[in-house]
Design a protein around this motif. Structure first.
Motif, PDB file in Angstrom:
ATOM      1  N   ILE A  62       4.306  -1.453  10.012  1.00  0.00           N
ATOM      2  CA  ILE A  62       5.115  -2.480  10.906  1.00  0.00           C
ATOM      3  C   ILE A  62       4.422  -2.808  11.909  1.00  0.00           C
ATOM      4  O   ILE A  62       4.495  -4.083  12.214  1.00  0.00           O
ATOM      5  N   ASP A  63       3.451  -2.218  12.503  1.00  0.00           N
ATOM      6  CA  ASP A  63       2.607  -2.761  13.964  1.00  0.00           C
ATOM      7  C   ASP A  63       1.605  -4.050  13.222  1.00  0.00           C
ATOM      8  O   ASP A  63       0.961  -4.595  14.126  1.00  0.00           O
ATOM      9  N   GLN A  64       1.548  -4.076  11.968  1.00  0.00           N
ATOM     10  CA  GLN A  64       0.627  -4.984  11.556  1.00  0.00           C
ATOM     11  C   GLN A  64       1.386  -6.393  11.452  1.00  0.00           C
ATOM     12  O   GLN A  64       0.774  -7.384  11.344  1.00  0.00           O
ATOM     13  N   VAL A  65       2.781  -6.435  11.502  1.00  0.00           N
ATOM     14  CA  VAL A  65       3.591  -7.620  11.367  1.00  0.00           C
ATOM     15  C   VAL A  65       3.767  -8.514  12.347  1.00  0.00           C
ATOM     16  O   VAL A  65       4.072  -8.413  13.538  1.00  0.00           O
ATOM     17  N   LYS A  66       3.356  -9.746  12.096  1.00  0.00           N
ATOM     18  CA  LYS A  66       3.374 -10.852  12.891  1.00  0.00           C
ATOM     19  C   LYS A  66       2.863 -12.155  12.140  1.00  0.00           C
ATOM     20  O   LYS A  66       2.439 -11.969  11.269  1.00  0.00           O
ATOM     21  N   PRO A  67       3.546 -13.336  12.750  1.00  0.00           N
ATOM     22  CA  PRO A  67       3.083 -14.601  12.037  1.00  0.00           C
ATOM     23  C   PRO A  67       1.596 -14.506  11.589  1.00  0.00           C
ATOM     24  O   PRO A  67       0.827 -14.405  12.577  1.00  0.00           O
ATOM     25  N   GLY A  68       1.110 -15.257  10.519  1.00  0.00           N
ATOM     26  CA  GLY A  68      -0.324 -15.418  10.128  1.00  0.00           C
ATOM     27  C   GLY A  68      -1.046 -13.929   9.657  1.00  0.00           C
ATOM     28  O   GLY A  68      -1.967 -14.034   8.868  1.00  0.00           O
ATOM     29  N   ALA A  69      -0.435 -12.728   9.765  1.00  0.00           N
ATOM     30  CA  ALA A  69      -0.915 -11.722   9.053  1.00  0.00           C
ATOM     31  C   ALA A  69      -0.592 -11.751   7.524  1.00  0.00           C
ATOM     32  O   ALA A  69       0.163 -12.498   7.158  1.00  0.00           O
ATOM     33  N   ARG A  70      -1.055 -10.919   6.845  1.00  0.00           N
ATOM     34  CA  ARG A  70      -0.925 -10.750   5.284  1.00  0.00           C
ATOM     35  C   ARG A  70      -0.137  -9.546   4.976  1.00  0.00           C
ATOM     36  O   ARG A  70      -0.481  -8.365   5.584  1.00  0.00           O
ATOM     37  N   LEU A  71       0.499  -9.610   3.895  1.00  0.00           N
ATOM     38  CA  LEU A  71       1.055  -8.228   3.372  1.00  0.00           C
ATOM     39  C   LEU A  71      -0.017  -7.298   2.918  1.00  0.00           C
ATOM     40  O   LEU A  71       0.519  -5.980   3.075  1.00  0.00           O
ATOM     41  N   GLY A  72      -1.134  -7.794   2.629  1.00  0.00           N
ATOM     42  CA  GLY A  72      -2.253  -6.762   2.103  1.00  0.00           C
ATOM     43  C   GLY A  72      -2.607  -6.016   3.496  1.00  0.00           C
ATOM     44  O   GLY A  72      -3.246  -4.709   3.528  1.00  0.00           O
ATOM     45  N   ASP A  73      -2.586  -6.663   4.760  1.00  0.00           N
ATOM     46  CA  ASP A  73      -2.626  -5.849   5.921  1.00  0.00           C
ATOM     47  C   ASP A  73      -1.750  -4.606   6.272  1.00  0.00           C
ATOM     48  O   ASP A  73      -2.368  -3.644   6.731  1.00  0.00           O
TER      49      ASP A  73
END
Length: 271
Positions: free
Chosen positions: A141-152
Protein backbone atom coordinates in the motif's frame (compact mmCIF):
# COMPACT_ATOMS: atom_id res chain seq x y z
CA UNK A 1 -6.00 -2.69 -20.41
CA UNK A 2 -9.02 -0.55 -19.60
CA UNK A 3 -8.46 0.80 -16.10
CA UNK A 4 -11.30 3.05 -15.03
CA UNK A 5 -10.48 6.35 -13.34
CA UNK A 6 -13.15 6.91 -10.71
CA UNK A 7 -15.08 10.18 -10.53
CA UNK A 8 -15.47 12.11 -7.25
CA UNK A 9 -18.98 10.61 -6.96
CA UNK A 10 -17.63 7.09 -7.54
CA UNK A 11 -14.95 7.67 -4.91
CA UNK A 12 -17.44 8.89 -2.32
CA UNK A 13 -19.62 5.82 -2.84
CA UNK A 14 -16.55 3.56 -2.70
CA UNK A 15 -15.62 5.11 0.66
CA UNK A 16 -19.03 4.12 2.00
CA UNK A 17 -18.86 0.57 0.59
CA UNK A 18 -15.31 0.13 1.89
CA UNK A 19 -16.19 1.28 5.39
CA UNK A 20 -19.22 -1.00 5.49
CA UNK A 21 -17.11 -4.02 4.47
CA UNK A 22 -14.65 -3.24 7.25
CA UNK A 23 -17.48 -2.79 9.76
CA UNK A 24 -18.67 -6.34 9.00
CA UNK A 25 -15.25 -7.52 10.19
CA UNK A 26 -15.53 -5.33 13.30
CA UNK A 27 -18.94 -6.86 13.98
CA UNK A 28 -17.86 -10.49 13.57
CA UNK A 29 -14.59 -10.25 15.55
CA UNK A 30 -16.05 -11.20 18.97
CA UNK A 31 -17.61 -14.34 17.48
CA UNK A 32 -14.35 -15.74 16.07
CA UNK A 33 -13.48 -18.08 18.92
CA UNK A 34 -13.07 -21.80 19.60
CA UNK A 35 -16.27 -23.80 19.07
CA UNK A 36 -17.86 -21.63 16.38
CA UNK A 37 -18.47 -23.07 12.91
CA UNK A 38 -17.52 -21.18 9.78
CA UNK A 39 -21.17 -21.46 8.75
CA UNK A 40 -22.24 -19.58 11.89
CA UNK A 41 -19.78 -16.81 11.04
CA UNK A 42 -21.18 -16.65 7.52
CA UNK A 43 -24.77 -16.50 8.75
CA UNK A 44 -24.02 -13.72 11.25
CA UNK A 45 -22.19 -11.68 8.60
CA UNK A 46 -24.99 -12.26 6.09
CA UNK A 47 -27.64 -11.09 8.53
CA UNK A 48 -25.59 -8.04 9.52
CA UNK A 49 -25.02 -7.01 5.90
CA UNK A 50 -28.60 -7.54 4.78
CA UNK A 51 -30.54 -6.44 7.86
CA UNK A 52 -28.34 -3.83 9.54
CA UNK A 53 -26.36 -2.29 6.68
CA UNK A 54 -28.90 -2.90 3.92
CA UNK A 55 -25.93 -3.96 1.83
CA UNK A 56 -25.62 -6.95 -0.52
CA UNK A 57 -23.09 -9.75 0.14
CA UNK A 58 -21.19 -9.74 -3.17
CA UNK A 59 -19.87 -13.35 -3.01
CA UNK A 60 -23.33 -14.93 -2.69
CA UNK A 61 -24.11 -16.58 -6.05
CA UNK A 62 -21.10 -14.84 -7.64
CA UNK A 63 -20.36 -16.83 -10.77
CA UNK A 64 -17.33 -15.93 -12.90
CA UNK A 65 -16.88 -17.87 -16.16
CA UNK A 66 -15.94 -21.50 -15.56
CA UNK A 67 -17.15 -21.56 -11.95
CA UNK A 68 -20.24 -22.77 -10.13
CA UNK A 69 -22.11 -19.98 -8.28
CA UNK A 70 -20.42 -19.30 -4.92
CA UNK A 71 -22.86 -20.60 -2.29
CA UNK A 72 -22.15 -18.34 0.71
CA UNK A 73 -21.91 -14.67 1.70
CA UNK A 74 -18.30 -14.58 2.92
CA UNK A 75 -15.12 -16.60 2.41
CA UNK A 76 -13.60 -18.41 5.41
CA UNK A 77 -10.12 -19.80 4.72
CA UNK A 78 -8.75 -21.84 7.63
CA UNK A 79 -5.10 -22.83 8.24
CA UNK A 80 -3.73 -24.26 4.97
CA UNK A 81 -6.64 -22.88 2.96
CA UNK A 82 -5.25 -20.02 0.90
CA UNK A 83 -8.46 -18.33 -0.27
CA UNK A 84 -12.11 -18.82 -1.24
CA UNK A 85 -12.82 -21.28 1.56
CA UNK A 86 -16.55 -22.02 1.66
CA UNK A 87 -18.17 -21.73 5.10
CA UNK A 88 -19.60 -24.99 6.39
CA UNK A 89 -19.71 -27.30 9.40
CA UNK A 90 -16.02 -26.93 10.28
CA UNK A 91 -15.62 -26.06 13.97
CA UNK A 92 -12.81 -23.63 14.73
CA UNK A 93 -10.46 -24.73 17.50
CA UNK A 94 -7.82 -22.98 19.54
CA UNK A 95 -4.67 -22.52 17.48
CA UNK A 96 -6.44 -22.26 14.12
CA UNK A 97 -5.91 -19.23 11.92
CA UNK A 98 -8.72 -18.05 9.63
CA UNK A 99 -9.07 -15.39 6.98
CA UNK A 100 -12.49 -13.78 6.72
CA UNK A 101 -12.95 -12.13 3.33
CA UNK A 102 -15.83 -9.67 3.09
CA UNK A 103 -17.20 -7.89 0.02
CA UNK A 104 -20.36 -5.80 0.25
CA UNK A 105 -22.26 -3.98 -2.46
CA UNK A 106 -23.85 -0.67 -1.44
CA UNK A 107 -25.62 1.56 -3.96
CA UNK A 108 -24.03 -0.46 -6.75
CA UNK A 109 -20.43 -0.13 -5.50
CA UNK A 110 -18.18 -2.84 -4.02
CA UNK A 111 -16.10 -2.69 -0.85
CA UNK A 112 -13.64 -5.58 -0.44
CA UNK A 113 -11.43 -6.37 2.56
CA UNK A 114 -10.15 -9.30 4.61
CA UNK A 115 -8.44 -9.89 7.94
CA UNK A 116 -6.65 -12.76 9.62
CA UNK A 117 -7.90 -14.03 12.96
CA UNK A 118 -6.03 -16.25 15.39
CA UNK A 119 -8.51 -18.49 17.19
CA UNK A 120 -7.81 -18.82 20.91
CA UNK A 121 -4.09 -19.30 21.55
CA UNK A 122 -2.10 -19.34 18.34
CA UNK A 123 1.42 -20.71 17.93
CA UNK A 124 4.39 -18.38 17.56
CA UNK A 125 4.75 -19.58 13.96
CA UNK A 126 1.10 -18.82 13.15
CA UNK A 127 1.25 -15.36 14.74
CA UNK A 128 4.45 -14.54 12.88
CA UNK A 129 2.99 -15.59 9.52
CA UNK A 130 -0.09 -13.42 10.07
CA UNK A 131 2.05 -10.46 11.18
CA UNK A 132 4.49 -10.65 8.27
CA UNK A 133 1.60 -10.96 5.79
CA UNK A 134 0.00 -7.86 7.32
CA UNK A 135 3.29 -6.02 6.92
CA UNK A 136 3.50 -7.20 3.29
CA UNK A 137 0.10 -5.72 2.54
CA UNK A 138 1.00 -2.38 4.11
CA UNK A 139 4.40 -2.19 2.44
CA UNK A 140 2.57 -2.68 -0.86
CA UNK A 141 0.00 0.00 0.00
CA UNK A 142 2.84 2.36 0.93
CA UNK A 143 4.12 2.24 -2.66
CA UNK A 144 0.88 3.67 -4.03
CA UNK A 145 1.10 7.14 -5.53
CA UNK A 146 0.68 8.70 -8.99
CA UNK A 147 3.61 7.80 -11.22
CA UNK A 148 4.47 4.61 -9.34
CA UNK A 149 4.10 1.28 -11.13
CA UNK A 150 2.18 -1.85 -10.22
CA UNK A 151 5.50 -3.73 -10.27
CA UNK A 152 6.68 -1.55 -7.37
CA UNK A 153 3.86 -2.92 -5.21
CA UNK A 154 4.54 -6.56 -6.07
CA UNK A 155 8.28 -6.16 -5.58
CA UNK A 156 8.19 -4.89 -1.98
CA UNK A 157 5.62 -7.53 -1.00
CA UNK A 158 7.67 -10.37 -2.50
CA UNK A 159 10.93 -9.11 -1.02
CA UNK A 160 9.52 -8.82 2.51
CA UNK A 161 7.83 -12.24 2.47
CA UNK A 162 10.78 -14.10 0.98
CA UNK A 163 13.23 -12.43 3.38
CA UNK A 164 11.29 -14.16 6.18
CA UNK A 165 11.48 -17.54 4.44
CA UNK A 166 7.90 -17.42 3.18
CA UNK A 167 6.51 -17.70 -0.35
CA UNK A 168 4.00 -15.66 -2.34
CA UNK A 169 1.02 -17.28 -4.07
CA UNK A 170 1.17 -16.18 -7.71
CA UNK A 171 -2.06 -17.52 -9.19
CA UNK A 172 -4.25 -14.99 -7.35
CA UNK A 173 -3.80 -11.26 -7.13
CA UNK A 174 -5.37 -7.96 -6.24
CA UNK A 175 -7.75 -6.33 -8.69
CA UNK A 176 -9.45 -3.16 -9.73
CA UNK A 177 -12.85 -2.69 -8.14
CA UNK A 178 -15.83 -0.36 -8.38
CA UNK A 179 -19.24 -1.08 -9.83
CA UNK A 180 -17.76 -4.45 -10.78
CA UNK A 181 -16.34 -6.92 -8.24
CA UNK A 182 -13.22 -7.52 -10.37
CA UNK A 183 -11.89 -4.98 -12.88
CA UNK A 184 -8.53 -4.12 -14.40
CA UNK A 185 -5.79 -3.83 -13.35
CA UNK A 186 -4.51 -7.07 -11.90
CA UNK A 187 -2.29 -6.30 -8.91
CA UNK A 188 0.41 -8.96 -8.63
CA UNK A 189 2.08 -9.54 -5.28
CA UNK A 190 5.48 -10.25 -6.83
CA UNK A 191 7.47 -8.58 -9.56
CA UNK A 192 10.08 -6.03 -10.52
CA UNK A 193 10.08 -2.33 -9.63
CA UNK A 194 9.43 0.09 -12.46
CA UNK A 195 7.38 -2.41 -14.47
CA UNK A 196 3.70 -2.81 -15.42
CA UNK A 197 1.02 -0.12 -15.42
CA UNK A 198 1.61 3.38 -14.13
CA UNK A 199 -0.66 4.45 -11.28
CA UNK A 200 -2.89 7.47 -11.79
CA UNK A 201 -5.06 9.42 -9.36
CA UNK A 202 -8.59 7.99 -9.28
CA UNK A 203 -7.63 4.34 -9.70
CA UNK A 204 -9.08 2.00 -7.06
CA UNK A 205 -7.83 -1.55 -6.53
CA UNK A 206 -7.24 -4.16 -3.85
CA UNK A 207 -3.90 -5.23 -2.42
CA UNK A 208 -4.31 -8.70 -0.90
CA UNK A 209 -1.13 -10.78 -0.63
CA UNK A 210 -1.44 -14.50 0.08
CA UNK A 211 1.66 -15.72 1.88
CA UNK A 212 2.49 -19.37 2.54
CA UNK A 213 4.70 -20.61 5.36
CA UNK A 214 5.96 -23.35 3.02
CA UNK A 215 6.17 -23.56 -0.76
CA UNK A 216 4.04 -21.38 -3.02
CA UNK A 217 2.37 -24.30 -4.83
CA UNK A 218 -1.40 -24.52 -4.47
CA UNK A 219 -4.28 -26.69 -5.62
CA UNK A 220 -8.05 -26.39 -5.91
CA UNK A 221 -10.33 -28.65 -3.90
CA UNK A 222 -13.23 -30.58 -5.40
CA UNK A 223 -15.77 -27.93 -4.40
CA UNK A 224 -14.44 -25.83 -7.29
CA UNK A 225 -13.60 -22.84 -5.07
CA UNK A 226 -11.37 -23.61 -2.08
CA UNK A 227 -7.65 -23.15 -2.72
CA UNK A 228 -5.15 -24.88 -0.42
CA UNK A 229 -1.37 -25.11 -0.11
CA UNK A 230 -0.05 -28.24 -1.79
CA UNK A 231 2.30 -28.98 1.12
CA UNK A 232 -0.44 -28.22 3.69
CA UNK A 233 1.62 -25.41 5.18
CA UNK A 234 -0.21 -22.50 6.79
CA UNK A 235 -1.30 -19.63 4.56
CA UNK A 236 -2.29 -16.08 5.51
CA UNK A 237 -3.87 -13.15 3.67
CA UNK A 238 -4.85 -9.56 4.41
CA UNK A 239 -6.70 -7.24 2.05
CA UNK A 240 -7.52 -3.56 1.74
CA UNK A 241 -9.14 -1.54 -1.04
CA UNK A 242 -6.93 1.43 -1.94
CA UNK A 243 -7.53 4.69 -3.83
CA UNK A 244 -4.69 6.44 -5.66
CA UNK A 245 -4.94 10.10 -4.62
CA UNK A 246 -3.19 13.15 -6.11
CA UNK A 247 -0.42 12.85 -3.51
CA UNK A 248 -0.37 9.17 -2.51
CA UNK A 249 -3.08 6.83 -1.32
CA UNK A 250 -6.20 6.50 0.76
CA UNK A 251 -7.25 3.17 2.24
CA UNK A 252 -11.01 2.88 1.77
CA UNK A 253 -11.66 -0.23 3.87
CA UNK A 254 -11.09 1.21 7.34
CA UNK A 255 -13.41 1.44 10.32
CA UNK A 256 -13.28 1.85 14.08
CA UNK A 257 -12.00 -1.69 14.61
CA UNK A 258 -9.35 -1.78 11.89
CA UNK A 259 -5.90 -2.85 13.11
CA UNK A 260 -3.35 -0.03 13.07
CA UNK A 261 -0.83 0.14 10.21
CA UNK A 262 2.76 -0.90 11.08
CA UNK A 263 3.90 2.73 11.04
CA UNK A 264 7.54 1.83 11.78
CA UNK A 265 7.80 0.12 8.38
CA UNK A 266 6.13 2.80 6.27
CA UNK A 267 7.62 5.83 4.59
CA UNK A 268 4.58 7.81 3.49
CA UNK A 269 3.43 10.46 6.00
CA UNK A 270 -0.31 10.00 5.41
CA UNK A 271 -2.20 7.31 7.32
Amino acid sequence: MAITIKSPTDIEKMRVAGRLASEVLDFITPFVKPGVTTDELDQRCHDYMVNVQQSIPAPLNYCPPGYQPYPKSICTSVNHQVCHGIPGEKVLKSGDIVNLDITVIKDGYHGDTSRMFIVGEGSIAAKRLCEITYECMWLGIDQVKPGARLGDIGHVIQRHAEAQGYSIVREFCGHGIGKKFHEDPQVLHYGRPGTLEELKAGMIFTIEPMVNAGKRDIKELGDGWTIVTRDRSLSAQWEHTVLVTETGYEVLTVSAGSPMPPIHLLQSPQH
